[in-house]
Design an enzyme around this catalytic site. Structure first.
Site, PDB file in Angstrom:
ATOM      1  N   GLU A 198      -4.882 -52.812 -36.183  1.00 22.46           N
ATOM      2  CA  GLU A 198      -5.448 -52.930 -37.989  1.00 22.46           C
ATOM      3  C   GLU A 198      -4.771 -54.169 -38.068  1.00 22.46           C
ATOM      4  O   GLU A 198      -4.868 -54.667 -39.175  1.00 22.46           O
ATOM      5  CB  GLU A 198      -4.545 -51.836 -38.544  1.00 22.46           C
ATOM      6  CG  GLU A 198      -2.861 -51.927 -38.581  1.00 22.46           C
ATOM      7  CD  GLU A 198      -2.357 -51.081 -39.707  1.00 22.46           C
ATOM      8  OE1 GLU A 198      -2.580 -51.478 -40.671  1.00 22.46           O
ATOM      9  OE2 GLU A 198      -2.050 -49.828 -39.176  1.00 22.46           O
ATOM     10  N   CYS A 243      -2.770 -47.152 -38.299  1.00 22.87           N
ATOM     11  CA  CYS A 243      -2.049 -46.985 -37.068  1.00 22.87           C
ATOM     12  C   CYS A 243      -2.473 -45.789 -36.175  1.00 22.87           C
ATOM     13  O   CYS A 243      -1.977 -45.902 -35.144  1.00 22.87           O
ATOM     14  CB  CYS A 243      -0.576 -46.644 -37.617  1.00 22.87           C
ATOM     15  SG  CYS A 243       0.289 -47.729 -38.660  1.00 22.87           S
ATOM     16  N   HIS A 279       4.699 -41.355 -34.700  1.00 19.48           N
ATOM     17  CA  HIS A 279       4.458 -42.557 -35.211  1.00 19.48           C
ATOM     18  C   HIS A 279       5.663 -43.004 -35.953  1.00 19.48           C
ATOM     19  O   HIS A 279       6.119 -42.192 -36.958  1.00 19.48           O
ATOM     20  CB  HIS A 279       3.039 -42.784 -35.947  1.00 19.48           C
ATOM     21  CG  HIS A 279       3.055 -43.897 -36.654  1.00 19.48           C
ATOM     22  ND1 HIS A 279       3.216 -45.186 -35.989  1.00 19.48           N
ATOM     23  CD2 HIS A 279       2.763 -44.231 -38.083  1.00 19.48           C
ATOM     24  CE1 HIS A 279       2.654 -46.185 -37.279  1.00 19.48           C
ATOM     25  NE2 HIS A 279       2.834 -45.369 -38.144  1.00 19.48           N
TER      26      HIS A 279
END
Length: 400
Positions: free
Chosen positions: A90, A122, A244
């Site tokens: 990103e 993400c 994450h």
């Protein structure tokens, strides 16, 4: 059925064959940032669960880090069978040309390769993994090189500043994996939420911190419910969790919420090993959950046959929950790089707060996609460098 089609092998297990890690040249210790900001360091170490973050040198970016992560895989396994490179980020440096094409050239891959960049905050690295699984399932003779590389960059003096970071993870996806076999079922969740975004005219992201936490938890619980509806494993059938990690405390809060939602007993220690590298690199966006996987495979000696749950979240928002089985003998493969990630992190050059702030503000600072012509100073000791810009085009060099 044609002769060519009938010659293809039947369904085979597919997953991650090998993976490697890279990060930026510099490191900023959060104790130093806390002193500069006049706050208790515990605000960062305990409140966020972070200790430091990587800062790329002026001659580093997502391409150089991604190619550096991929290089050991090419050296160990060669290029045979690689017909796809998927580059997830990103922090893209061009709105048209993919970072995958540049990395493909730096790595000396054959011309008979598709090279594509993927973006969804993400989540992009997991999107690339899922696409790679499908490519290999279609033709098990192929292997896919996935690169997830990002620079997390926020405004100076903002609440998000201490959660910056940089890093890359590259992995090979193929049949008969030696590290982790990915199971077929996954859980999905998407919702249009403005919790984190970066308009085209900004070099730093806009963040609604409270909404981001809520959206992350919603995506995790929604993905879990979808996985359960598709016949996924029960809570007690999952041995290790990976999340994450925008900052490690956020993942911990989400895991606690999952435990209550699923009626499962959880402990904060469940995620500690997977936090090890992320606490030191800071947020690496698309690479974050795979950096957690690298830490678990490196540091946990009791994973043979264990089932992992891997939750990926991308703001805006998309979540996916995958499961996978760690293959027996994984430690033999990972020990070929014994201590390499820790050594890489230890080798970073500390940067003073003043120098970091000056670099952040410069047109060639971390995450910069400036098209201004320039020559970048030679700073990185990595195998690739971002040499500068000529005629608006970025130039890269292999240094070794």
């Amino acid at each position: 059925m044609s002769e060519a089609t009938s010659a293809l092998p039947g369904p085979v297990p597919v997953g991650i064959l090998d993976l490697a890690v890279a990060t930026g040249h510099h490191v900023l210790d959060l104790d130093d940032l806390a002193a500069h900001n006049g706050v208790d360091p515990a605000k960062y170490h305990v409140g966020l669960g972070q200790d430091a973050f990587s800062v790329p040198a002026p001659d580093e970016d997502i391409v150089t880090m991604g190619a550096a992560a991929a290089l050991p895989l090419i050296e160990r396994h060669g290029v045979e069978g690689i017909r796809t490179v998927l580059f997830a980020t990103e922090s893209g440096v061009d709105q048209s040309k993919s970072a995958a094409v540049v990395a493909h050239g730096l790595l000396g891959l054959p011309s008979t390769v598709r090279a594509v960049e993927l973006k969804q905050a993400c989540y992009g690295g997991t999107a690339a993994l899922v696409a790679a699984l499908g490519i290999v399932a279609r033709d098990p003779r192929e292997r896919v090189l996935v690169i997830a590389s990002d620079v997390a960059r926020y405004d100076l003096d903002s609440a998000a500043e201490p959660t910056q970071g940089a890093g890359a993870v590259a992995f090979l996806v193929g049949a008969h994996p030696e590290l982790v076999e990915i199971e077929p079922a996954s859980g999905l969740f998407s919702a249009d939420v403005d919790d984190f975004w970066r308009p085209n005219d900004r070099s730093t992201a806009l963040v609604d911190g409270r909404l981001s936490v809520t959206a992350y938890v919603d995506a995790l619980l929604g993905s879990w419910d979808d996985l359960a509806a598709r016949g996924g494993p029960a809570p007690h059938e999952i041995d290790r969790w990976l999340h994450h990690q925008p900052f490690t405390k956020m993942a911990l809060k989400a895991h606690r919420a999952w435990g209550k939602h699923a009626g499962a007993e959880t402990s904060d220690d469940d995620l500690a090993t997977g936090f090890t590298y992320n606490r030191r690199t800071g947020n690496s966006y698309t690479a974050s959950v795979f950096l957690a996987l690298a830490a678990l495979l490196d540091l946990d000696d009791d994973l043979d046959g264990r089932r992992l749950a891997l939750f990926s979240y991308g703001s805006g928002s998309v979540g996916e929950l995958l499961t996978g089985i760690v293959k027996p003998g994984y430690r033999t493969l990972r020990r070929t790089d014994a201590g390499s990630v820790a050594a890489t992190l230890d080798a970073r050059t500390p940067i003073a707060v003043g120098d970091y702030r000056a670099l952040h503000a410069s047109h060639s600072g971390p995450g910069s996609a400036s098209s201004l012509d320039r020559e970048n100073p030679r700073v990185t000791t990595g195998p690739f460098r971002f040499a500068g810009v000529t005629g608006g085009a970025r130039r890269y060099e292999r240094t070794a």
